[in-house]
Design a protein around this motif. Structure first.
Motif, mmCIF file in Angstrom:
data_model
loop_
_atom_site.group_PDB
_atom_site.id
_atom_site.type_symbol
_atom_site.label_atom_id
_atom_site.label_comp_id
_atom_site.label_asym_id
_atom_site.label_seq_id
_atom_site.Cartn_x
_atom_site.Cartn_y
_atom_site.Cartn_z
ATOM 1 N N GLU A 297 -14.501 -103.844 -8.816
ATOM 2 C CA GLU A 297 -15.019 -102.631 -9.456
ATOM 3 C C GLU A 297 -14.536 -102.524 -10.894
ATOM 4 O OE1 GLU A 297 -17.114 -99.203 -10.136
ATOM 5 O OE2 GLU A 297 -17.291 -100.672 -8.513
ATOM 6 N N GLY B 192 -6.254 -100.071 -12.338
ATOM 7 C CA GLY B 192 -7.596 -100.470 -12.742
ATOM 8 C C GLY B 192 -8.236 -99.546 -13.746
ATOM 9 N N ASP C 166 -14.776 -114.189 -2.202
ATOM 10 C CA ASP C 166 -14.111 -113.399 -3.242
ATOM 11 C C ASP C 166 -14.471 -113.927 -4.627
ATOM 12 O OD1 ASP C 166 -12.939 -111.730 -1.434
ATOM 13 O OD2 ASP C 166 -10.993 -112.718 -1.451
ATOM 14 N N ASP D 212 -10.301 -101.744 -6.849
ATOM 15 C CA ASP D 212 -10.105 -103.196 -6.792
ATOM 16 C C ASP D 212 -10.656 -103.880 -8.039
ATOM 17 O OD1 ASP D 212 -12.900 -103.745 -6.443
ATOM 18 O OD2 ASP D 212 -12.708 -103.436 -4.286
ATOM 19 N N GLY D 213 -10.275 -105.145 -8.177
ATOM 20 C CA GLY D 213 -10.664 -105.900 -9.363
ATOM 21 C C GLY D 213 -12.147 -106.107 -9.514
ATOM 22 N N LEU E 213 -7.368 -109.087 -8.791
ATOM 23 C CA LEU E 213 -8.295 -108.497 -7.829
ATOM 24 C C LEU E 213 -7.650 -107.385 -7.001
ATOM 25 C CD1 LEU E 213 -10.445 -111.402 -6.328
ATOM 26 C CD2 LEU E 213 -11.105 -109.664 -7.998
ATOM 27 N N GLY E 214 -6.352 -107.534 -6.660
ATOM 28 C CA GLY E 214 -5.700 -106.554 -5.800
ATOM 29 C C GLY E 214 -4.976 -105.492 -6.590
ATOM 30 N N THR F 106 -6.644 -114.191 -8.709
ATOM 31 C CA THR F 106 -6.827 -113.900 -7.291
ATOM 32 C C THR F 106 -5.839 -114.683 -6.442
ATOM 33 O OG1 THR F 106 -8.362 -114.057 -5.432
ATOM 34 C CG2 THR F 106 -8.666 -115.641 -7.202
#
Length: 274
Positions: free
Chosen positions: A74, A46, A98, A71-72, A65-66, A91
């Motif tokens: 942030e 990230g 989510d 995480d995605g 996202l993961g 996702t």
């Protein structure tokens, strides 16, 4: 002349940053977009992705996202603080929360895994079909990750005639893509929120369905029934986020009015409500 103009447009919209930790998916997605003519920069972490956005200034960012470090959600928030690029979320979750959190963080759209390459390209191309007057992706408050004083949004570019839309104390400045409410600067809107607000101001009291609004964000392109369900959810979240930033509620709208069973429209002028 035509060939030169087409080449310039391709260069302007040709950079994409991908943030995906799974090596197989990262390679596949990077190949999809490189094959489509995008200059693609791929990152597994990230923070690397955030720094890559600041360095390469892409038109579009695709974020999983993961991720292993942050995480995605942030990652999206950090990117949104430094860039006005379109953000597409990948996702593996079908949970509505989510999706809501991703869009609230500043994403413009999302695709659920597993996805078809054609669907992914379609979503990105749809984002790029939106008219955008501001094409730089520098820091929204400066030129790098370090905050700098923001420009006065009321000042239009010197070589352009002033163009803004006004309603109930809100001014939407088209050239600078900024909004003022009651003479003060509003917090930054995402590209999707700005485009929706622009659509309401342009169409006035004409009711627009969720499908109408989704097609407007996609540049007028339709989709299948599954895509329409996803689009409806995206529009609902964008509208909720827009209202929150404008400081209004669905029960007492000043700008965005819900027409139950049909869609949304611009609220009536305040003098008409007296």
């Amino acid at each position: 002349m035509t060939k030169k103009m087409m080449t310039g447009a391709l260069l302007e919209r040709g950079t994409l940053v991908l943030v995906e930790d799974d090596p197989d998916i990262r390679l596949m997605v990077a190949d999809i977009f490189r094959g489509a003519g995008f200059k693609t920069h791929a990152f597994a972490y990230g923070q690397e992705g955030v720094e890559g956005v600041d360095r390469h200034r892409p038109e579009v960012v695709v974020v999983d996202l993961g991720l292993p470090d942050i995480d995605g959600f942030e990652v999206t928030r950090r990117i949104r603080n430094i860039s006005n690029a379109y953000i597409l979320i990948l996702t593996a979750s079908s949970h509505e929360m989510d999706t809501i959190l991703a869009l609230e963080a500043g994403a413009d759209d999302y695709v659920t895994k597993p996805f078809r390459p054609r669907e992914l390209r379609y979503r990105v191309e749809a984002l790029l079909r939106r008219p955008r007057l501001r094409t730089d992706t520098t820091n929204l408050t400066g030129s790098s990750l370090d905050p700098q004083p923001a420009e006065d949004p009321a000042q239009e570019p010197a070589d352009q005639a002033p163009y803004y839309l006004e309603h109930n104390g809100l001014q939407l400045h088209v050239a600078t893509r900024t909004v003022r409410v009651d003479g003060r600067e509003l917090v930054q809107l995402t590209a999707s929120e700005f485009d929706l607000l622009h659509s309401f101001l342009v169409n006035g009291r004409v009711v627009q369905t969720k499908e109408d609004l989704a097609q407007g964000l996609r540049g007028g392109q339709g989709t299948d029934s599954l895509g329409r369900i996803q689009d409806d959810q995206v529009i609902q979240v964008h509208i909720a986020n827009l209202r929150k930033k404008l400081g209004e509620t669905a029960a007492n709208p000043r700008w965005v009015e819900t027409v139950h069973g049909f869609g949304y429209r611009l609220a009536a002028p305040m003098e008409d409500k007296d």
